[in-house]
Write a protein that holds these residues in place. Structure first.
Motif, PDB file in Angstrom:
ATOM      1  N   ASN A   1       0.812  -1.216   0.000  1.00  0.00           N
ATOM      2  CA  ASN A   1       0.000   0.000   0.000  1.00  0.00           C
ATOM      3  C   ASN A   1       0.847   1.270   0.000  1.00  0.00           C
ATOM      4  OD1 ASN A   1       0.970  -0.210   2.593  1.00  0.00           O
ATOM      5  ND2 ASN A   1      -1.012  -0.570   3.558  1.00  0.00           N
ATOM      6  N   TRP A   2       2.091   1.159  -0.514  1.00  0.00           N
ATOM      7  CA  TRP A   2       2.923   2.349  -0.653  1.00  0.00           C
ATOM      8  C   TRP A   2       2.704   2.895  -2.063  1.00  0.00           C
ATOM      9  CZ3 TRP A   2       5.385   5.269   2.734  1.00  0.00           C
ATOM     10  CH2 TRP A   2       6.261   6.243   2.272  1.00  0.00           C
ATOM     11  N   LEU A  38      12.404  -0.523   1.165  1.00  0.00           N
ATOM     12  CA  LEU A  38      11.813   0.814   1.144  1.00  0.00           C
ATOM     13  C   LEU A  38      12.539   1.754   2.103  1.00  0.00           C
ATOM     14  CD1 LEU A  38       9.597   2.750   0.197  1.00  0.00           C
ATOM     15  CD2 LEU A  38       8.112   1.799   1.973  1.00  0.00           C
ATOM     16  N   MET A  39      12.908   1.240   3.286  1.00  0.00           N
ATOM     17  CA  MET A  39      13.571   2.094   4.272  1.00  0.00           C
ATOM     18  C   MET A  39      15.009   2.407   3.856  1.00  0.00           C
ATOM     19  SD  MET A  39      10.991   2.590   5.815  1.00  0.00           S
ATOM     20  CE  MET A  39      11.802   3.949   6.645  1.00  0.00           C
ATOM     21  N   VAL A  40      15.671   1.470   3.189  1.00  0.00           N
ATOM     22  CA  VAL A  40      17.016   1.756   2.663  1.00  0.00           C
ATOM     23  C   VAL A  40      16.940   2.889   1.640  1.00  0.00           C
ATOM     24  CG1 VAL A  40      18.854   0.833   1.204  1.00  0.00           C
ATOM     25  CG2 VAL A  40      17.987  -0.521   3.109  1.00  0.00           C
ATOM     26  N   LYS A  41      15.924   2.855   0.790  1.00  0.00           N
ATOM     27  CA  LYS A  41      15.735   3.904  -0.209  1.00  0.00           C
ATOM     28  C   LYS A  41      15.455   5.253   0.455  1.00  0.00           C
ATOM     29  CE  LYS A  41      13.886   1.081  -4.012  1.00  0.00           C
ATOM     30  NZ  LYS A  41      12.678   0.832  -4.850  1.00  0.00           N
ATOM     31  N   GLN A  51      -0.361   4.241   9.486  1.00  0.00           N
ATOM     32  CA  GLN A  51       0.103   3.707   8.208  1.00  0.00           C
ATOM     33  C   GLN A  51       1.428   4.365   7.827  1.00  0.00           C
ATOM     34  OE1 GLN A  51      -1.664   1.219   6.456  1.00  0.00           O
ATOM     35  NE2 GLN A  51      -2.801   1.214   8.377  1.00  0.00           N
ATOM     36  N   ALA A  52       2.220   3.666   7.037  1.00  0.00           N
ATOM     37  CA  ALA A  52       3.504   4.216   6.607  1.00  0.00           C
ATOM     38  C   ALA A  52       3.313   5.502   5.815  1.00  0.00           C
ATOM     39  CB  ALA A  52       4.259   3.180   5.769  1.00  0.00           C
ATOM     40  N   VAL A  53       2.307   5.520   4.961  1.00  0.00           N
ATOM     41  CA  VAL A  53       2.110   6.688   4.101  1.00  0.00           C
ATOM     42  C   VAL A  53       1.625   7.897   4.898  1.00  0.00           C
ATOM     43  CG1 VAL A  53      -0.261   6.103   3.423  1.00  0.00           C
ATOM     44  CG2 VAL A  53       1.178   7.450   1.877  1.00  0.00           C
ATOM     45  N   THR A  54       0.796   7.682   5.904  1.00  0.00           N
ATOM     46  CA  THR A  54       0.371   8.812   6.724  1.00  0.00           C
ATOM     47  C   THR A  54       1.518   9.303   7.604  1.00  0.00           C
ATOM     48  OG1 THR A  54      -0.593   7.231   8.300  1.00  0.00           O
ATOM     49  CG2 THR A  54      -2.089   8.277   6.733  1.00  0.00           C
TER      50      THR A  54
END
Length: 315
Positions: free
Chosen positions: A52-53, A64-67, A290-293
Protein backbone atom coordinates in the motif's frame (compact mmCIF):
# COMPACT_ATOMS: atom_id res chain seq x y z
CA UNK A 1 34.09 15.23 26.59
CA UNK A 2 33.59 16.55 23.06
CA UNK A 3 31.71 19.75 22.36
CA UNK A 4 27.95 19.43 21.84
CA UNK A 5 26.82 18.80 18.28
CA UNK A 6 24.45 21.61 17.32
CA UNK A 7 21.83 21.59 14.57
CA UNK A 8 18.94 23.77 13.54
CA UNK A 9 16.65 20.72 13.48
CA UNK A 10 17.22 17.47 15.36
CA UNK A 11 15.10 14.58 14.09
CA UNK A 12 14.77 11.67 16.52
CA UNK A 13 13.67 8.46 14.81
CA UNK A 14 14.17 6.92 11.41
CA UNK A 15 10.92 5.48 10.08
CA UNK A 16 8.91 6.99 7.22
CA UNK A 17 8.13 10.07 9.35
CA UNK A 18 11.74 10.72 10.33
CA UNK A 19 13.27 10.20 6.91
CA UNK A 20 10.59 12.28 5.16
CA UNK A 21 11.10 15.08 7.68
CA UNK A 22 14.83 14.90 6.92
CA UNK A 23 14.20 15.23 3.18
CA UNK A 24 12.01 18.30 3.59
CA UNK A 25 14.18 19.93 6.25
CA UNK A 26 17.19 19.45 4.00
CA UNK A 27 15.39 21.05 1.07
CA UNK A 28 14.67 24.00 3.35
CA UNK A 29 18.45 24.33 3.91
CA UNK A 30 18.11 23.59 7.63
CA UNK A 31 20.92 20.99 7.56
CA UNK A 32 19.06 18.56 9.84
CA UNK A 33 20.67 15.87 11.96
CA UNK A 34 18.71 12.62 12.17
CA UNK A 35 19.48 10.15 14.98
CA UNK A 36 18.25 6.72 13.92
CA UNK A 37 17.59 5.01 17.25
CA UNK A 38 17.79 1.35 18.23
CA UNK A 39 15.85 0.11 15.18
CA UNK A 40 16.95 2.12 12.10
CA UNK A 41 14.08 2.24 9.65
CA UNK A 42 11.43 1.56 12.30
CA UNK A 43 8.70 -1.06 12.04
CA UNK A 44 8.96 -1.38 8.27
CA UNK A 45 12.34 -3.07 8.65
CA UNK A 46 10.54 -6.03 10.23
CA UNK A 47 7.80 -6.07 7.57
CA UNK A 48 8.00 -8.14 4.41
CA UNK A 49 5.71 -7.19 1.52
CA UNK A 50 4.33 -3.65 1.57
CA UNK A 51 1.42 -3.42 -0.85
CA UNK A 52 0.00 0.00 0.00
CA UNK A 53 2.92 2.35 -0.65
CA UNK A 54 1.92 4.68 -3.54
CA UNK A 55 3.81 3.91 -6.73
CA UNK A 56 4.87 0.44 -5.59
CA UNK A 57 2.54 -2.50 -6.24
CA UNK A 58 4.72 -4.46 -3.87
CA UNK A 59 7.97 -3.54 -2.14
CA UNK A 60 9.90 -5.14 0.71
CA UNK A 61 9.76 -3.08 3.90
CA UNK A 62 13.54 -3.09 4.52
CA UNK A 63 14.19 -2.15 0.88
CA UNK A 64 11.81 0.81 1.14
CA UNK A 65 13.57 2.09 4.27
CA UNK A 66 17.02 1.76 2.66
CA UNK A 67 15.73 3.90 -0.21
CA UNK A 68 14.29 6.51 2.17
CA UNK A 69 17.53 6.72 4.14
CA UNK A 70 19.52 7.15 0.92
CA UNK A 71 17.11 9.87 -0.22
CA UNK A 72 17.51 11.80 3.05
CA UNK A 73 21.30 11.59 2.80
CA UNK A 74 21.24 12.66 -0.87
CA UNK A 75 19.29 15.78 0.10
CA UNK A 76 21.97 16.67 2.65
CA UNK A 77 20.68 15.30 5.94
CA UNK A 78 23.26 13.96 8.38
CA UNK A 79 22.10 10.50 9.49
CA UNK A 80 23.72 9.23 12.69
CA UNK A 81 23.61 5.71 14.13
CA UNK A 82 22.96 6.57 17.76
CA UNK A 83 20.16 6.26 20.31
CA UNK A 84 18.82 9.22 22.30
CA UNK A 85 18.58 8.21 25.94
CA UNK A 86 17.46 11.54 27.39
CA UNK A 87 15.95 14.76 26.08
CA UNK A 88 15.60 18.12 27.83
CA UNK A 89 12.84 20.29 26.41
CA UNK A 90 12.87 22.72 29.33
CA UNK A 91 14.94 25.40 27.63
CA UNK A 92 16.31 26.32 24.23
CA UNK A 93 18.43 25.19 22.62
CA UNK A 94 16.95 21.78 23.37
CA UNK A 95 19.46 19.17 24.56
CA UNK A 96 19.60 15.45 23.86
CA UNK A 97 22.06 12.86 25.14
CA UNK A 98 23.02 9.90 22.96
CA UNK A 99 24.15 6.45 24.06
CA UNK A 100 27.37 7.16 22.19
CA UNK A 101 28.20 9.92 24.65
CA UNK A 102 27.42 12.65 22.15
CA UNK A 103 25.40 15.62 23.33
CA UNK A 104 23.11 17.11 20.70
CA UNK A 105 21.67 20.62 20.88
CA UNK A 106 18.97 21.90 18.56
CA UNK A 107 16.89 24.97 17.88
CA UNK A 108 13.93 22.73 16.98
CA UNK A 109 13.16 19.04 17.49
CA UNK A 110 11.07 16.66 15.39
CA UNK A 111 10.02 13.54 17.28
CA UNK A 112 9.46 10.49 15.09
CA UNK A 113 10.17 7.64 17.50
CA UNK A 114 7.23 5.53 16.35
CA UNK A 115 5.74 2.69 18.34
CA UNK A 116 6.81 -0.60 19.91
CA UNK A 117 5.21 -4.01 20.21
CA UNK A 118 2.78 -4.59 23.07
CA UNK A 119 3.02 -7.63 25.34
CA UNK A 120 0.42 -9.46 27.40
CA UNK A 121 2.38 -9.14 30.64
CA UNK A 122 2.31 -12.83 31.58
CA UNK A 123 5.22 -14.15 33.69
CA UNK A 124 5.54 -17.18 31.37
CA UNK A 125 5.58 -14.86 28.34
CA UNK A 126 8.49 -12.95 29.85
CA UNK A 127 10.29 -16.16 30.76
CA UNK A 128 10.31 -17.49 27.19
CA UNK A 129 10.92 -14.23 25.31
CA UNK A 130 13.57 -15.02 22.75
CA UNK A 131 13.18 -18.74 23.44
CA UNK A 132 9.95 -19.43 21.61
CA UNK A 133 8.00 -16.27 22.43
CA UNK A 134 8.33 -13.44 19.92
CA UNK A 135 6.57 -10.28 18.75
CA UNK A 136 8.08 -10.39 15.26
CA UNK A 137 7.23 -13.16 12.82
CA UNK A 138 9.41 -11.69 10.08
CA UNK A 139 12.36 -11.71 12.47
CA UNK A 140 11.90 -15.22 13.85
CA UNK A 141 9.54 -17.15 11.58
CA UNK A 142 12.41 -18.88 9.76
CA UNK A 143 13.27 -20.79 12.94
CA UNK A 144 9.93 -22.61 12.91
CA UNK A 145 10.14 -24.50 9.62
CA UNK A 146 7.85 -27.52 9.81
CA UNK A 147 6.71 -26.65 13.35
CA UNK A 148 3.35 -25.75 14.86
CA UNK A 149 3.05 -22.14 16.09
CA UNK A 150 0.38 -19.89 17.58
CA UNK A 151 -0.36 -16.22 17.01
CA UNK A 152 -2.26 -14.12 19.55
CA UNK A 153 -4.40 -11.19 18.38
CA UNK A 154 -7.17 -10.18 16.00
CA UNK A 155 -6.09 -7.04 14.17
CA UNK A 156 -3.97 -6.37 11.10
CA UNK A 157 -0.77 -7.16 12.99
CA UNK A 158 -1.98 -10.62 14.00
CA UNK A 159 -3.32 -11.54 10.56
CA UNK A 160 -0.13 -10.33 8.85
CA UNK A 161 2.00 -12.37 11.25
CA UNK A 162 -0.15 -15.49 10.85
CA UNK A 163 -0.08 -15.32 7.05
CA UNK A 164 3.67 -14.76 7.01
CA UNK A 165 4.24 -17.73 9.32
CA UNK A 166 2.42 -20.07 6.92
CA UNK A 167 5.53 -19.77 4.72
CA UNK A 168 7.46 -21.74 7.34
CA UNK A 169 5.22 -23.44 9.91
CA UNK A 170 3.27 -26.62 9.33
CA UNK A 171 0.28 -25.18 11.21
CA UNK A 172 -0.63 -21.72 12.54
CA UNK A 173 -3.28 -21.38 15.23
CA UNK A 174 -4.64 -17.84 15.65
CA UNK A 175 -5.98 -17.24 19.16
CA UNK A 176 -8.48 -14.38 19.43
CA UNK A 177 -10.57 -13.40 22.43
CA UNK A 178 -13.56 -12.34 20.29
CA UNK A 179 -15.67 -14.06 17.64
CA UNK A 180 -14.62 -11.81 14.77
CA UNK A 181 -11.42 -10.18 13.56
CA UNK A 182 -10.67 -6.44 13.46
CA UNK A 183 -8.30 -6.65 10.48
CA UNK A 184 -8.95 -5.43 6.94
CA UNK A 185 -11.46 -7.61 5.06
CA UNK A 186 -9.06 -8.49 2.23
CA UNK A 187 -6.57 -9.82 4.77
CA UNK A 188 -9.26 -11.81 6.55
CA UNK A 189 -10.20 -13.46 3.26
CA UNK A 190 -6.59 -14.53 2.69
CA UNK A 191 -6.41 -15.91 6.21
CA UNK A 192 -9.65 -17.89 5.99
CA UNK A 193 -8.59 -19.45 2.68
CA UNK A 194 -5.20 -20.59 3.93
CA UNK A 195 -5.30 -24.34 4.72
CA UNK A 196 -2.50 -24.05 7.28
CA UNK A 197 -4.47 -21.66 9.51
CA UNK A 198 -6.86 -22.61 12.28
CA UNK A 199 -8.66 -19.91 14.29
CA UNK A 200 -9.49 -20.40 17.95
CA UNK A 201 -12.30 -17.94 18.65
CA UNK A 202 -13.30 -16.57 22.08
CA UNK A 203 -10.04 -17.60 23.75
CA UNK A 204 -7.23 -15.73 25.43
CA UNK A 205 -3.69 -16.84 26.19
CA UNK A 206 -3.26 -17.82 29.82
CA UNK A 207 0.19 -19.41 29.97
CA UNK A 208 3.17 -20.41 27.88
CA UNK A 209 4.43 -23.89 28.73
CA UNK A 210 7.93 -25.17 28.03
CA UNK A 211 11.19 -26.74 29.07
CA UNK A 212 13.74 -25.09 31.36
CA UNK A 213 16.93 -26.80 30.22
CA UNK A 214 17.33 -25.66 27.56
CA UNK A 215 14.61 -22.99 27.56
CA UNK A 216 12.02 -23.71 24.88
CA UNK A 217 8.27 -23.52 24.27
CA UNK A 218 6.31 -26.77 24.09
CA UNK A 219 2.71 -25.54 24.26
CA UNK A 220 0.37 -22.73 25.29
CA UNK A 221 -2.72 -22.81 27.47
CA UNK A 222 -5.73 -20.79 26.35
CA UNK A 223 -8.93 -20.03 28.26
CA UNK A 224 -12.38 -19.87 26.75
CA UNK A 225 -13.61 -16.40 27.74
CA UNK A 226 -17.23 -17.62 27.85
CA UNK A 227 -16.92 -20.94 29.69
CA UNK A 228 -13.59 -20.59 31.50
CA UNK A 229 -12.40 -23.93 30.12
CA UNK A 230 -8.66 -24.28 29.54
CA UNK A 231 -7.19 -26.06 26.53
CA UNK A 232 -3.55 -26.82 25.78
CA UNK A 233 -2.22 -26.32 22.26
CA UNK A 234 1.12 -27.98 21.39
CA UNK A 235 3.46 -25.56 19.60
CA UNK A 236 7.11 -24.56 19.36
CA UNK A 237 6.54 -20.83 18.93
CA UNK A 238 4.13 -18.23 20.31
CA UNK A 239 3.87 -14.89 18.51
CA UNK A 240 2.24 -12.02 20.39
CA UNK A 241 0.60 -9.69 17.88
CA UNK A 242 -1.70 -7.39 19.84
CA UNK A 243 -0.54 -4.10 18.41
CA UNK A 244 1.92 -1.41 19.35
CA UNK A 245 2.35 1.32 21.94
CA UNK A 246 3.81 4.76 21.19
CA UNK A 247 7.50 5.16 22.08
CA UNK A 248 6.98 8.32 24.12
CA UNK A 249 9.17 7.52 27.15
CA UNK A 250 11.60 10.33 26.27
CA UNK A 251 8.91 13.00 26.61
CA UNK A 252 6.25 11.50 28.88
CA UNK A 253 6.87 14.10 31.61
CA UNK A 254 7.56 17.01 29.26
CA UNK A 255 4.84 16.96 26.59
CA UNK A 256 1.09 16.64 26.75
CA UNK A 257 0.03 13.07 25.91
CA UNK A 258 -3.31 11.40 25.23
CA UNK A 259 -4.94 8.03 24.42
CA UNK A 260 -2.45 5.94 26.35
CA UNK A 261 0.80 7.74 25.65
CA UNK A 262 0.49 9.26 22.18
CA UNK A 263 1.99 12.75 21.87
CA UNK A 264 -0.78 15.31 21.50
CA UNK A 265 -0.47 17.78 18.63
CA UNK A 266 -2.45 20.88 17.71
CA UNK A 267 -5.17 19.84 15.22
CA UNK A 268 -4.04 20.19 11.62
CA UNK A 269 -0.38 20.57 12.59
CA UNK A 270 2.49 18.64 14.18
CA UNK A 271 2.97 21.23 16.94
CA UNK A 272 3.23 19.76 20.45
CA UNK A 273 2.62 21.48 23.79
CA UNK A 274 6.21 22.84 23.75
CA UNK A 275 6.94 25.50 21.09
CA UNK A 276 9.69 24.35 18.75
CA UNK A 277 8.98 20.65 19.33
CA UNK A 278 7.06 18.77 16.67
CA UNK A 279 5.81 15.17 16.51
CA UNK A 280 5.02 12.95 13.54
CA UNK A 281 4.12 9.38 12.66
CA UNK A 282 2.98 6.57 14.94
CA UNK A 283 4.19 8.48 18.00
CA UNK A 284 1.21 10.79 17.62
CA UNK A 285 -1.18 8.88 15.35
CA UNK A 286 -3.49 6.46 17.13
CA UNK A 287 -6.05 6.39 14.31
CA UNK A 288 -4.43 5.63 10.93
CA UNK A 289 -1.00 4.18 11.81
CA UNK A 290 0.10 3.71 8.21
CA UNK A 291 3.50 4.22 6.61
CA UNK A 292 2.11 6.69 4.10
CA UNK A 293 0.37 8.81 6.72
CA UNK A 294 3.55 8.78 8.82
CA UNK A 295 5.51 10.05 5.82
CA UNK A 296 2.92 12.78 5.27
CA UNK A 297 3.24 13.88 8.89
CA UNK A 298 7.02 13.89 8.54
CA UNK A 299 6.62 16.38 5.69
CA UNK A 300 4.26 18.48 7.82
CA UNK A 301 6.68 18.46 10.76
CA UNK A 302 9.57 19.72 8.65
CA UNK A 303 7.43 22.51 7.15
CA UNK A 304 6.08 23.43 10.60
CA UNK A 305 9.62 23.53 11.97
CA UNK A 306 10.84 25.65 9.06
CA UNK A 307 8.08 28.22 9.60
CA UNK A 308 8.59 28.27 13.36
CA UNK A 309 12.35 28.81 13.01
CA UNK A 310 11.74 31.60 10.49
CA UNK A 311 9.47 33.32 13.03
CA UNK A 312 12.16 33.03 15.70
CA UNK A 313 14.74 34.54 13.36
CA UNK A 314 12.52 37.45 12.34
CA UNK A 315 13.50 40.81 13.90
Amino acid sequence: MSDPKHTRVLIIGSGPAGYTAAVYASRAMLEPVLVQGIQPGGQLTITTEVENWPGETEVQGPELMVKMEAHAKAMGAEVIADHIQSLDLGQRPFTAQGDSGTTYTADAVILATGAQAKWLGLPSEEKFKGFGVSACATCDGFFYRGQDVVVVGGGNTAVEEALFLTNFASKVTLIHRRDSLRSEKIMQERLFKNPKVEILWNHQLEEVVGEDNPLGVEAVRAKNVKTGDIIEIPCKGAFIAIGHAPASELVKDQLELHSGGYVKVKPGTTETSVPGVFAAGDLTDHVYRQAVTSAGMGCMAALDAERWLAEQDAP
